[in-house]
Design an enzyme around this catalytic site. Structure first.
Site, PDB file in Angstrom:
ATOM      1  N   HIS A   1       6.239 -39.867  57.792  1.00 57.70           N
ATOM      2  CA  HIS A   1       5.127 -40.569  58.397  1.00 57.70           C
ATOM      3  C   HIS A   1       5.521 -41.321  59.679  1.00 57.70           C
ATOM      4  CE1 HIS A   1       1.718 -43.368  58.868  1.00 57.70           C
ATOM      5  NE2 HIS A   1       1.059 -42.354  58.360  1.00 57.70           N
TER       6      HIS A   1
ATOM      7  N   HIS B   1       2.962 -52.758  59.068  1.00 58.40           N
ATOM      8  CA  HIS B   1       3.974 -51.732  58.834  1.00 58.40           C
ATOM      9  C   HIS B   1       5.314 -52.364  59.163  1.00 58.40           C
ATOM     10  CE1 HIS B   1       1.512 -48.099  58.372  1.00 58.40           C
ATOM     11  NE2 HIS B   1       0.654 -48.723  59.155  1.00 58.40           N
TER      12      HIS B   1
ATOM     13  N   HIS C   1       1.479 -53.850  52.329  1.00 57.55           N
ATOM     14  CA  HIS C   1       0.744 -53.245  53.445  1.00 57.55           C
ATOM     15  C   HIS C   1      -0.718 -53.691  53.407  1.00 57.55           C
ATOM     16  CE1 HIS C   1      -0.475 -50.402  56.431  1.00 57.55           C
ATOM     17  NE2 HIS C   1      -1.298 -49.812  55.590  1.00 57.55           N
TER      18      HIS C   1
ATOM     19  N   ASP D   1       3.373 -46.850  53.010  1.00 60.97           N
ATOM     20  CA  ASP D   1       3.321 -47.832  54.093  1.00 60.97           C
ATOM     21  C   ASP D   1       3.738 -49.164  53.504  1.00 60.97           C
ATOM     22  OD1 ASP D   1       2.456 -45.947  55.779  1.00 60.97           O
ATOM     23  OD2 ASP D   1       0.344 -46.521  55.726  1.00 60.97           O
TER      24      ASP D   1
END
Lengths: 587, 739
Positions: free
Chosen positions: A324, A302, A64, A85
């Protein structure tokens, strides 16, 4: 956290403290608080396995930002993967998220992009460089509002490389304008080893983060705005600061362009201009026409739906927890995953904030029998007795004598020696002892002083005219024997020699048996409540409708409820051993 | 039964020669280190040559010649093809060390044991691991897990823990328990009771000064020479201990604002420091911390100048200076040349920071008293000229011709098969198969002599009778939709940018070389080596200070006693040191101490018996654990059952038999004293025993040195029958768990 994360963490938070110009009371934390947290942070390198209280964990690259990690936690063999992430796409400097070697039992996965799909990286990069190239070649200026850390470095790499390959652009300057710029670059120039092969190979030649065509820019005062240029400035949302100052300056000229390179927060100017309004409000409150070109090219790292679904397909986790993501997007992702993994009957959960998810894993506890106890592998039905040693989640069974070999624990013997005043004849003690204990022996070899040994446990020696000593090695039974011997010796000296033959009232077997049954019954009533005496010495125990029959002679229990049966059995066994005389011979 | 473990030293036992050991675990052969010495003595590698093909994995522990020097040679000549495992710094700095040695050798001799390409090939096979990363072997090594752990000594230095079926074999050589400026101390002490520990006896007889005192003396010696207008030479390794020395100097120079120049001179000095700057994760906590707080990389050097040739030094000939130059052995390299230059002046100082390898110039100079004069060979690579150049060129052109001929023959061979296959189109003249075969032979032999006259790239088709240019008909294939195309040809290459940058990388050598060295490599001007022997009068000061960064004898002994392996194998150390440590350990550490000779295989399979059982839920629900530190412990009586071929333990159906009571715990009299004092009992030590209150004494009769052998402590409490006695006994019991 990883080394790089820790370094970036420090930078970002101190920057926040410096930037947020609120009153001291409203400040959530200050520089001192950050410093205090720095001492608390333990660093972990990728793949390094750490163990805390028997729970092992390690991390994989997440792709990420620099230092981003996915954590795998192993608790007694149950593995949980938390992706945070992540991105499965390798870019210019970061490795793609790894696929762990072991499949986790639970996978907690981010769902920011839900069911959306990304444009391929090369197309995005091409759009990005094309826009910039055409703008500057027509004499315009390019503004790229971006966060100082993370994706900015990726964009700089793209630009620097593009400039190197296009000699005609060499006279057009690129500025990286951020107060953090220099220190961020120090971090990026150091943690090369957390990046991908490409960068590491380039590093073999020269540090790829020593940009040749990009110069840092401290503030707008140092900026000489003549002719076309490319400026990357923070903050990314165009709220204030350098990026906003440049925006205000440039927004009226239609030759200029603004490239927004990633996710922007709702309510910021950057979000507003994506919809290309006719007019914008400047910082000084005036309105001005928006003539500059605005492009939105997302470089945020992402995973998109394609990446998420292949990632999960390869990992095959039986349980997936989505976190998330925006609620609707997440629900769509959940639906899509459910249809995709319908045949594997994976459980997919998307909990709300503060809603806990509970899962139960019954893991088989395995123990390793080692050392002297394991010299012979036992047959079914034999008994194994020894120490069960648990460390973390591993079990070992061993003989007490081996304890120090296989663990850091050690065993001890406590020898006790106590002197008791006694001035009578030693023969009296012997006589009295024989009345109580079955085994009172003189030692095999002739000692220098009169000596007696009771049940091979307690040695009594007449050291002098005035006292005797007792010596034994500690354990509950020996302690008890010694206590009784001491009490007896004290009584002798108090009462004086008084030898009386006590007529021992011999109880019959039957009476003893009856007594025992009575005791058992009484104890059972106190334990289980509803207990009746059945025929032939059986006890009928009724608990919540479950009935257990206990045969008072051999301890057999008949019951349909396994739990109750076990409890009755255990209770009976314990009572039995309490009622019976203590076996004194050491086993 | 236990895992079978055998150790066979291939080099480096009962001596300080390079390290190289064969360790086989259940038939899986590990090569632990693959070292060579600075002299590159091929005789040392004979035992390795015999076993090299059957090795399954190579584990490297330190980035210096003694630990990995033989890797390129062994890969090239011994069919060693196993994957290699090391940490990132060991890989990187090891590679640079090899480059430096090669270049230094190459400058003064026709060194041909291995080439730079061999080095690159050897290091291509390296899998890099991080500290405490558990690597599970696939296939043959199924069930074996290796993990590197911090060893200290050198950057990236590794102790290998190899685990199979819960049994640990630890290979830890050259470790350092002390924290240094740039490195953390070893974690060896955190390993408890491994089945086998392989370690070195190198420092068993050495004891060190305190660190601060040593640093002080080091700086003073250097400054004394500098202030007397002399130069200081520190012969160092390429990328190992030199890092610590650089930091010491750097720090002191900054504190004292000194202006004497310091030079770090190796063939790869700039890239070494560049890489080292990116290895902060592998260094000590304090370096990491200073970077986090101030962003100052400790290796962003302010006082040390990195140079890769001697020109810079010559510019500053009159200024007193400090030079750190490779090699430490003074055999070849910059240190050798500088030594020869400086040795004749009494004001100069040569400061050795490590013991020279056996048989090297450095070792000769370290004897006490130092020799008055030493013989050295000065060699130089000079460009060829005149007659020699002509001879060389002729030789080269002859070689070239031969090669061209060979290449042509090969091409011809290819051509004979390739156009021959679809010969129908290309060469319409088909003579019958037999004759074509013959004619091709004839053709090749006939045209052999003419080949280099004919235009390059033209090769007569094998089937042709006389020389002609090849003719290929353009055969486009068609189908109903037109010409069949390959879509790939029409795709616009969007990766242009990527490729361009990748290409320029690909062209370079794998590791980064400094320009000067690269120049040296790529320099194809014919040259030869001229050497002459000369005698150097050693008048300069010679000092030896131990900056090797290894644990000293006393610490090694106490660490070993703490780790208390079940079996101990001693390697690498002089005969006396090995023998001394062996005696010591047999008495104080564990009864099984081995010190094998070269090629002697010892079996250190643990005589441990073990079997696995499953603990049933019903049994576990009745077990009450008591917690002791990291451990939880309970007594169980269980009955063996069987489900699915698995032994299980369930609760007993009958009353458990009584067992001898076990007291678990480690009583320290000093701690107990404090404990009693806190309970308001008067206590004092009297003649090794603890006097509690008026009359009661508590003693320990187990002797602590024999801990590994006996294990059970004997505690005696005695006193007259008083209330106090029972009270103290109560306190004593509270120190133990009764099971």
């Amino acid at each position: 956290m990883t080394h790089a994360t820790k370094a970036i963490y420090r930078l970002l938070l101190s920057d926040y403290v410096k930037v947020s110009k609120v009153s001291v009371e409203d400040m959530l934390y200050d520089e001192q608080d950050i410093l205090r947290t720095m001492d608390k942070i333990e660093v972990i390198d990728f793949h390094q396995t750490l163990e805390v209280n028997g729970i092992r964990f390690w991390c994989y690259t997440a792709g990420h930002v620099l230092g981003a990690a996915m954590f795998m936690v192993d608790i007694a063999g149950v593995r949980v993967l938390y992706t945070g992430d992540y991105s499965r796409e390798e870019d210019r400097h970061l490795r793609a998220a790894e696929i762990p070697q072991f499949s986790p039992d639970i996978c907690i996965i981010e769902s920011t992009y839900g069911v959306q799909l990304h444009q391929p990286r090369l197309i995005r990069e091409k759009r990005f460089t094309d826009v910039i190239h055409s703008t500057v070649s027509q004499g315009g200026r390019v503004l790229i509002p971006a966060f100082a850390l993370g994706r900015a470095q990726e964009l700089l790499l793209i630009l620097d490389e593009y400039w190197s390959n296009h000699a005609e652009l060499h006279n057009i300057p690129i500025y990286y304008a951020s107060p953090l710029a220099k220190r961020c670059m120090a971090v990026y120039q150091t943690y090369i080893n957390s990046m991908n092969e490409r960068i590491r190979n380039q590093f073999a030649n020269s540090n790829p983060f020593d940009f040749k065509h990009i110069s840092p820019l401290k503030s707008i005062e140092n900026f000489d705005d003549v002719g076309p240029s490319v400026v990357m400035a923070s903050p990314g949302g165009l709220q204030s600061g350098l990026s906003r100052q440049l925006f205000d300056k440039w927004c009226t000229d239609k030759k200029n362009a603004c490239v927004i390179p990633g996710y922007v927060v709702e309510g910021t100017l950057a979000k507003t201009i994506i919809n290309e309004p006719k007019e914008v409000t400047l910082m000084n409150g005036l309105t001005s026409p928006l003539n500059m070109q605005v492009y939105y090219i997302s470089f945020s790292a992402h995973a998109d739906f394609a990446q998420t679904s292949t990632f999960l397909k390869e990992l095959m986790p039986p349980n997936i927890i989505l976190v998330h993501g925006e609620a609707n997007e997440m629900a769509r992702l959940k639906q899509k995953l459910i249809t995709q993994f319908a045949d594997r009957n994976a459980k997919i959960i998307s909990p709300k904030n503060c809603q806990s998810v509970e899962m139960y894993f019954s893991s088989e506890k395995m123990a390793k029998t080692i050392g002297r106890l394991a010299e012979k592998t036992p047959e079914v039905g034999e008994t194994v007795s020894g120490l069960l040693v648990k460390k973390g989640f591993t079990y070992q069974i061993m003989a007490p004598d081996d304890l120090h070999i296989f663990s850091q624990l050690s065993t001890a013997n406590i020898t006790q020696r106590i002197s008791v005043p006694y001035s009578g004849a030693f023969g009296v003690i012997k006589h009295r002892l024989k009345q109580i204990y079955e085994s009172v022996e003189a030692p095999s070899e002739e000692p220098d002083v009169p000596t007696l040994i009771v049940h091979e446990r307690v040695t009594i020696r007449q050291e002098s005219e005035n006292y005797v000593t007792l010596q034994w090695s500690s354990d509950p039974i020996s302690d008890m024997v010694s206590d009784s011997v001491v009490a007896m010796i004290l009584n002798i000296s108090r009462e004086g020699p008084k030898v009386t033959a006590v007529a021992e009232a011999k109880k019959t077997e039957e009476e003893t048996e009856k007594m025992a049954q009575k005791v058992i019954y009484a104890l059972f009533v106190s334990l289980f409540g509803d207990v009746k005496i059945g025929e032939e010495g059986t006890l009928v125990v009724t608990v919540d409708g479950d009935v257990a029959r206990l045969d008072g002679k051999n301890g057999e229990v008949e019951c349909e409820n396994e739990g109750l049966k076990e409890r009755v059995k255990t209770a009976f066994r314990r009572i039995q051993s309490a009622v019976r005389p203590i076996p004194l011979s050491a086993s | 039964m236990g895992t079978s473990v055998q150790v066979t030293p291939l080099c480096g036992v009962y001596s300080e020669s390079p390290l190289c050991y064969l360790l086989s675990i259940d038939g899986f052969n590990f090569l632990m280190d693959c070292g060579w010495n600075d002299l590159f003595d091929e005789n040392l590698l004979k035992p390795l040559a015999r076993v090299a093909p059957k090795i399954d994995a190579v584990l490297l522990s330190h980035p210096d010649i003694l630990h990995l020097g033989a890797l390129p040679y062994a890969m090239k000549h011994f069919k060693l093809s196993a994957p290699v495992y090391s940490t990132e710094p060991v890989y990187r700095l090891g590679l640079l060390t090899m480059y430096d040695h090669y270049l230094s050798r190459r400058q003064v001799s026709d060194f041909n044991l291995f080439t730079l390409d061999d080095i690159d090939t050897a290091f291509q096979n390296v899998t890099r691991l991080t500290y405490s990363q558990n690597y599970h072997f696939p296939d043959k090594g199924e069930g074996i897990v290796i993990a590197p752990h911090v060893a200290g000594h050198l950057l990236g230095g590794t102790m290998w823990k190899i685990t199979k079926d819960g049994e640990d074999v630890v290979y830890g050589v050259d470790f350092n328990h002390r924290k240094e400026r740039h490195l953390n101390g070893t974690v060896l002490e955190s390993f408890v009771r491994p089945a086998v520990l392989i370690t070195d006896a190198y420092n068993a007889l050495n004891n060190q000064l305190y660190k601060r005192q040593r640093d002080q003396e080091f700086i003073e010696a250097i400054l004394k020479a500098l202030r007397a207008d002399g130069n200081v030479l520190l012969p160092v390794d390429t990328a190992g201990r030199v890092l610590e020395l650089i930091l010491i100097l750097e720090q002191y120079w900054a504190q004292q604002h000194l202006t004497f120049p310091i030079f770090f001179l190796t063939n790869v000095s700039t890239s070494t420091i560049d890489y080292v700057k990116s290895f902060l994760e592998w260094m000590s906590d304090s370096i990491a911390k200073s970077f986090e707080h101030t962003r100052d990389n400790a290796f962003a050097l302010k006082h040390v100048t990195l140079i890769i040739n001697k020109n810079e030094l010559e510019k500053l000939a009159e200024v007193p200076k400090v030079v750190l130059a490779s090699m430490a052995s003074l055999e070849v390299g910059f240190s050798h040349d500088i030594f020869v230059e400086w040795a004749t002046e009494a004001k100069n100082l040569v400061l050795f920071t490590e013991k020279g390898q056996f048989g090297t110039l450095a070792r000769m100079l370290q004897v006490d008293p130092p020799p008055k004069a030493v013989k050295v060979t000065m060699s130089k690579r000079v460009p060829l000229g005149g007659e020699e150049l002509k001879a060389y060129e002729e030789e080269q052109s002859r070689i070239k011709k031969e090669e061209a001929l060979k290449a042509n023959l090969i091409k011809e061979e290819e051509l004979r098969t390739s156009p021959g296959a679809d010969a129908n189109v290309a060469v319409p003249m088909v003579i019958d198969a037999n004759s074509s075969h013959v004619s091709s032979n004839v053709a090749s032999s006939r045209f052999g002599e003419h080949l280099d006259i004919v235009i390059d790239g033209f090769i007569p088709p094998a089937t042709s009778v006389s020389p002609m240019f090849p003719f290929f008909e353009n055969t486009a294939e068609w189908d109903d939709y037109g010409e069949i195309i390959n879509p790939d040809d029409y795709i616009i290459k969007e990766e242009d940018m990527d490729q361009a940058s990748m290409q320029c990388i690909g062209g370079e050598l794998d590791g980064k070389l400094d320009e000067g060295s690269a120049h040296l490599l790529l320099d194809s001007t014919p040259s030869k080596v001229v050497s002459n022997e000369m005698t150097v009068q050693v008048k300069c000061g010679l000092t030896y200070m131990d900056f090797e960064g290894r644990s000293d004898g006393r610490s090694v002994k106490s660490i070993l006693a703490h780790v208390a392996p079940l079996k101990l194998v001693l390697v690498h150390g002089s005969a006396e040191a090995t023998e001394h440590l062996k005696q010591h350990c047999a008495k104080h550490v564990c009864p099984h101490v081995y010190a094998p000779q070269i090629d002697e295989t010892i079996d250190v399979t643990s005589d441990l018996c073990a079997y696995k059982v499953q603990l049933s839920e019903r049994l576990m629900s009745n077990v009450i654990f008591k917690k002791m530190g990291d451990y939880e412990i309970a007594w169980i009586d269980a009955e063996v059952g069987k489900t699915n071929d698995m032994l299980t333990l369930g609760p007993l159906s009958s009353t458990p038999p009584t067992h001898k009571t076990v007291l678990v715990g480690d009583l320290k009299l000093a701690d107990f004293k404090q404990f009693l004092a806190s309970k308001g009992v008067q206590v004092e030590f009297a003649g090794g025993a603890l006097r509690c209150g008026e009359y009661v004494t508590v003693r320990k009769i187990s002797d602590s040195n024999q801990k590994g052998v006996t294990g059970t402590q004997q505690v005696v409490i005695e006193g007259p029958l008083t209330e106090e006695y029972y009270k103290i006994r109560e306190h004593l019991y509270s120190q133990f768990y009764l099971l």
